[in-house]
Motif scaffolding. Sequence first.
Motif, PDB file in Angstrom:
ATOM      1  N   THR A  97       0.753  -0.868   0.179  1.00  0.00           N
ATOM      2  CA  THR A  97      -0.068  -0.123  -0.204  1.00  0.00           C
ATOM      3  C   THR A  97       0.802   1.138   0.080  1.00  0.00           C
ATOM      4  OG1 THR A  97       0.160   0.126   2.244  1.00  0.00           O
ATOM      5  CG2 THR A  97      -2.196  -0.572   1.288  1.00  0.00           C
ATOM      6  N   LEU A 100       2.226   1.630  -3.550  1.00  0.00           N
ATOM      7  CA  LEU A 100       0.681   1.842  -4.608  1.00  0.00           C
ATOM      8  C   LEU A 100       0.150   3.485  -3.916  1.00  0.00           C
ATOM      9  CD1 LEU A 100      -1.139  -0.849  -4.170  1.00  0.00           C
ATOM     10  CD2 LEU A 100       0.050  -0.763  -6.326  1.00  0.00           C
ATOM     11  N   SER A 101       0.819   3.786  -3.031  1.00  0.00           N
ATOM     12  CA  SER A 101       0.205   5.252  -2.723  1.00  0.00           C
ATOM     13  C   SER A 101       1.212   5.994  -4.024  1.00  0.00           C
ATOM     14  CB  SER A 101       0.103   5.727  -1.351  1.00  0.00           C
ATOM     15  OG  SER A 101       1.452   5.776  -0.570  1.00  0.00           O
ATOM     16  N   THR A 103       2.467   5.544  -6.687  1.00  0.00           N
ATOM     17  CA  THR A 103       2.276   5.587  -7.985  1.00  0.00           C
ATOM     18  C   THR A 103       0.710   6.663  -8.723  1.00  0.00           C
ATOM     19  OG1 THR A 103       0.442   3.651  -8.100  1.00  0.00           O
ATOM     20  CG2 THR A 103       3.350   3.490  -7.893  1.00  0.00           C
ATOM     21  N   ASP A 105      -2.464   7.482 -10.604  1.00  0.00           N
ATOM     22  CA  ASP A 105      -3.949   6.340 -11.052  1.00  0.00           C
ATOM     23  C   ASP A 105      -3.303   5.225 -12.049  1.00  0.00           C
ATOM     24  OD1 ASP A 105      -6.369   5.559 -10.005  1.00  0.00           O
ATOM     25  OD2 ASP A 105      -7.484   7.231 -11.647  1.00  0.00           O
ATOM     26  N   ARG A 108      -1.909   2.469 -11.032  1.00  0.00           N
ATOM     27  CA  ARG A 108      -2.689   1.430 -10.572  1.00  0.00           C
ATOM     28  C   ARG A 108      -3.532   0.570 -11.089  1.00  0.00           C
ATOM     29  NH1 ARG A 108      -2.019   5.792  -6.389  1.00  0.00           N
ATOM     30  NH2 ARG A 108      -4.341   6.506  -7.509  1.00  0.00           N
TER      31      ARG A 108
END
Length: 130
Positions: A97, A100-101, A103, A105, A108
């Motif tokens: 997470t 991913l935070s 990267t 949209d 993702r």
Amino acid sequence: MEIGCGKLREEKKLSQGDIEKRTGLLRCYISRVENGHTVPAIETLEKLARALEVPLYQLFYEGDEPPKLPNLLKRKTSDDIVWGSSGKQAVYLHRLTKCLSKTGDPDRKLLLAMAQKMAAVRNRRPQAAA
């Protein structure tokens, strides 16, 4: 399974006829329960306990106090069962997470599409015999 209602009934100086009147159960059925020929439903056991004026557990247990329960293992909650809720999985999920935070949209969405595709392929593969 032997139920101690016959012994309790005799100790209280009650006849099977008395229990029949108090419960509405037939005397022959009460005899079959007392002799272990019939396994009664819980509702029937409750009627017998009320008729004998004893707590339900006394139909199965001869002591004066309820039996002590052993320390049973704590049941797992849904939080314990969910992947990533504890241990190495939780550490991995936290790291994922965090990455991913950082990267965008579109990236993702691409990673999610790839993960879904990988999961679908894996589920279609025949499982190896254990």
